[in-house]
Structure formats: structure tokens, C-alpha cells
Design a protein around this motif. Sequence first.
Motif, short mmCIF file in Angstrom:
data_model
loop_
_atom_site.label_atom_id
_atom_site.label_comp_id
_atom_site.label_asym_id
_atom_site.label_seq_id
_atom_site.Cartn_x
_atom_site.Cartn_y
_atom_site.Cartn_z
N GLU A 80 0.85 -1.19 0.00
CA GLU A 80 0.00 0.00 0.00
C GLU A 80 0.88 1.24 0.00
N THR A 82 0.69 4.92 -0.22
CA THR A 82 -0.19 6.06 -0.07
C THR A 82 0.59 7.35 -0.36
N MET A 122 2.43 5.32 -6.40
CA MET A 122 1.27 5.39 -5.50
C MET A 122 0.14 4.52 -6.05
N THR A 124 -2.62 3.59 -3.53
CA THR A 124 -3.65 3.59 -2.48
C THR A 124 -3.92 5.04 -2.09
N PRO A 125 -5.20 5.43 -2.01
CA PRO A 125 -5.50 6.84 -1.64
C PRO A 125 -5.04 7.17 -0.23
#
Length: 125
Positions: A80, A82, A122, A124-125
Motif C-alpha cells: 500500500e 499512499t 502510488m 492507495t489513496p
Amino acid sequence: MTRPGTMYKAIGGFDSVDRLVTAFYKRVGKHPKLVPIFPEDLTETARKQRLFLTQFFGGPRLYSEERGNPMLRRRHFPFEITPERKDAWLECMDAALDEAQIEEPYRTAIFEKLTMTAHHMMNTP
């Protein structure tokens, strides 16, 4: 084979890449936002990063010879990444470039190139 006129050659070749990666992972291994997505033992991760940056900066194609096409986004997809982790990664790299004494104008050029790559990673928000 090292091509003339490359970033790799300009910064001092493998010794400079080695200093940069060592300084970088010293920080990654302690950064609270990055520790969760990196292995506890960073030895192999750092070795691969040395191969990759050597090639990325125009040196010998060590990464591709050993691991094939870098396919960075796909290789990083299980983690992940972010915006906060991207920023933490860049913060570690920024400090590592200073510690490794990468001189201008190469330092800025490298950081800009790695910033574009970090944004691309990136997922994942």
C-alpha cells in the motif's frame, strides 16, 4: 558497461550509488510510515535498489540482467503506497542524497527523476 555522459558516471559510479542506498535504507528502516511495508532485514531490498539505481542512472544494466524488466509499478503493487508513504520515501531519499554528498546539478536532477517515479508508484489513496 558504463556509457559516457551518464548520470551514473557523473556522480561517481557504483561507490556513489552504494553510499546513497546505504544512507537511504538507514532512514527507511526507522521511518514509522515506511517500516510497515518494508521487510525487517533490508539487506536484500538494498541490494536490489543498488542494482536498480545503477541502471536507472545510466550505468550497467545490472538490474535487468538479474531480474528482468523493472516493471516498478507492478512489483510494488502488493504494498500500500499512499501519498503519505510516497512523501516519507522522498523525505528519506532527500536526506540520503545530502548524506551521500551527491553534488549539484546531479542531486536536483536525481531527486526530480525519483519524485516522478514515486508519484507513479502510488496505488492507495
